[in-house]
Design a protein around this motif. Structure first.
Motif, short mmCIF file in Angstrom:
data_model
loop_
_atom_site.label_atom_id
_atom_site.label_comp_id
_atom_site.label_asym_id
_atom_site.label_seq_id
_atom_site.Cartn_x
_atom_site.Cartn_y
_atom_site.Cartn_z
N GLU A 1 -51.86 4.61 31.79
CA GLU A 1 -52.27 3.35 32.47
C GLU A 1 -51.87 3.55 34.00
OE1 GLU A 1 -51.35 -1.32 32.10
OE2 GLU A 1 -49.56 -0.27 32.90
N LEU A 2 -52.81 3.29 34.86
CA LEU A 2 -52.45 3.03 36.30
C LEU A 2 -52.67 1.77 36.88
CD1 LEU A 2 -54.59 6.17 37.36
CD2 LEU A 2 -51.94 6.10 37.21
N VAL A 3 -51.78 1.33 37.66
CA VAL A 3 -52.09 0.06 38.48
C VAL A 3 -52.14 0.16 39.92
CG1 VAL A 3 -51.06 -1.42 36.50
CG2 VAL A 3 -49.51 -0.34 38.19
N VAL A 4 -52.65 -0.58 40.77
CA VAL A 4 -52.40 -0.79 42.12
C VAL A 4 -52.58 -2.10 42.79
CG1 VAL A 4 -54.60 -0.20 42.60
CG2 VAL A 4 -53.21 0.46 44.33
N ARG A 5 -52.06 -2.46 43.71
CA ARG A 5 -52.10 -3.66 44.28
C ARG A 5 -52.72 -3.47 45.64
NH1 ARG A 5 -47.11 -7.21 44.48
NH2 ARG A 5 -46.51 -5.36 45.34
N ALA B 1 -51.51 -10.66 38.74
CA ALA B 1 -52.10 -11.55 39.83
C ALA B 1 -51.43 -12.78 39.82
CB ALA B 1 -53.62 -11.73 39.65
N VAL B 2 -51.01 -13.35 38.71
CA VAL B 2 -50.31 -14.69 38.51
C VAL B 2 -49.03 -14.60 38.96
CG1 VAL B 2 -49.48 -16.54 37.02
CG2 VAL B 2 -51.85 -15.68 36.90
N THR B 3 -48.52 -13.65 38.56
CA THR B 3 -46.76 -13.44 38.74
C THR B 3 -46.47 -12.46 39.99
OG1 THR B 3 -46.69 -11.34 37.33
CG2 THR B 3 -46.09 -13.41 36.52
N SER B 4 -47.51 -12.01 40.68
CA SER B 4 -47.48 -11.02 41.80
C SER B 4 -46.56 -9.99 41.74
CB SER B 4 -46.86 -11.97 43.06
OG SER B 4 -47.73 -13.11 43.30
N LEU B 5 -46.42 -9.49 40.52
CA LEU B 5 -45.56 -8.32 40.17
C LEU B 5 -46.56 -7.28 39.98
CD1 LEU B 5 -43.00 -9.97 37.45
CD2 LEU B 5 -42.45 -9.28 39.88
N LEU B 6 -46.32 -6.19 40.69
CA LEU B 6 -47.13 -5.03 40.46
C LEU B 6 -46.17 -3.89 39.48
CD1 LEU B 6 -49.84 -2.98 40.98
CD2 LEU B 6 -48.20 -2.08 42.68
#
Length: 195
Positions: free
Chosen positions: A133-137, A87-92
């Protein structure tokens, strides 16, 4: 003017006389009890447990039903740490940013961004550990709950295989909203010991 005063006096006396002649018990019904119509707001832990185990107990596109998962506080802390970093770096991405918000990289004195298994392994003896791990924006309104995020992932073959993996026993997920782009960053971590 005197007639008007007499009229008001007569009306007032009639009301008082009527009240004094009423010897029965109070004829008013008690007010109905106030019932709460608001539902219990689930914590992220409760919502995530319900969502992921609801999926795991049924056959999916990638797997037959499997055993439920347990919430793991360490995995929650690491999920939150990574969601904050994104969130801070806007990197997904699965890797940490390698900046000051990549707490695992700082803690382990890495000269690069942390990997998800390094975040998982900090407090769990990892030599015999499966992890994923799974990530999503997302924007704030879509995929706004653990249920909608799990439903999104379970439709994708590889993500479904990770969620339904019977080797996993523990999990946690976290969401952080970025002040920069007002988008939500989700991280789901899963772990289980190898046999």
């Amino acid at each position: 003017m005197q007639k008007s005063f007499l009229y008001k006096l007569l009306l007032c006396s009639t009301v008082l006389l009527a009240q004094s002649n009423n010897t029965s018990a109070d004829s008013f019904l008690p007010a109905p009890a106030v019932t709460s119509t608001t539902k219990h707001k689930m914590t992220i832990k409760e919502a995530a447990l319900k969502a992921i185990n609801g999926v795991r107990m049924h056959t999916q596109i990638c797997s037959k039903a499997t055993k439920p998962l347990h919430w793991n506080k360490h995995l929650y802390n690491m999920s939150k740490e990574h969601s904050i970093d994104m969130a801070v770096t806007s990197l997904l991405q699965h890797n940490g940013s390698g900046t000051k918000t990549d707490t695992t990289a700082l803690r382990l004195n890495l000269k690069r961004g942390s990997y998800f298994f390094e975040r998982v392994n900090q407090k769990i003896n990892s030599k015999n550990l499966y992890s994923g791990e799974l990530v999503v924006r997302t924007d704030i309104k879509s995929l706004s709950s653990p249920r909608t995020v799990i439903a999104y992932w379970i439709k994708k073959q590889k993500d479904c295989q990770l969620i339904m993996n019977p080797n996993f026993t523990d999990f946690a997920m976290a969401k952080v909203i970025s002040n920069k782009d007002r988008r939500a960053y989700w991280t789901l971590l899963l772990a289980g010991k190898r046999k």
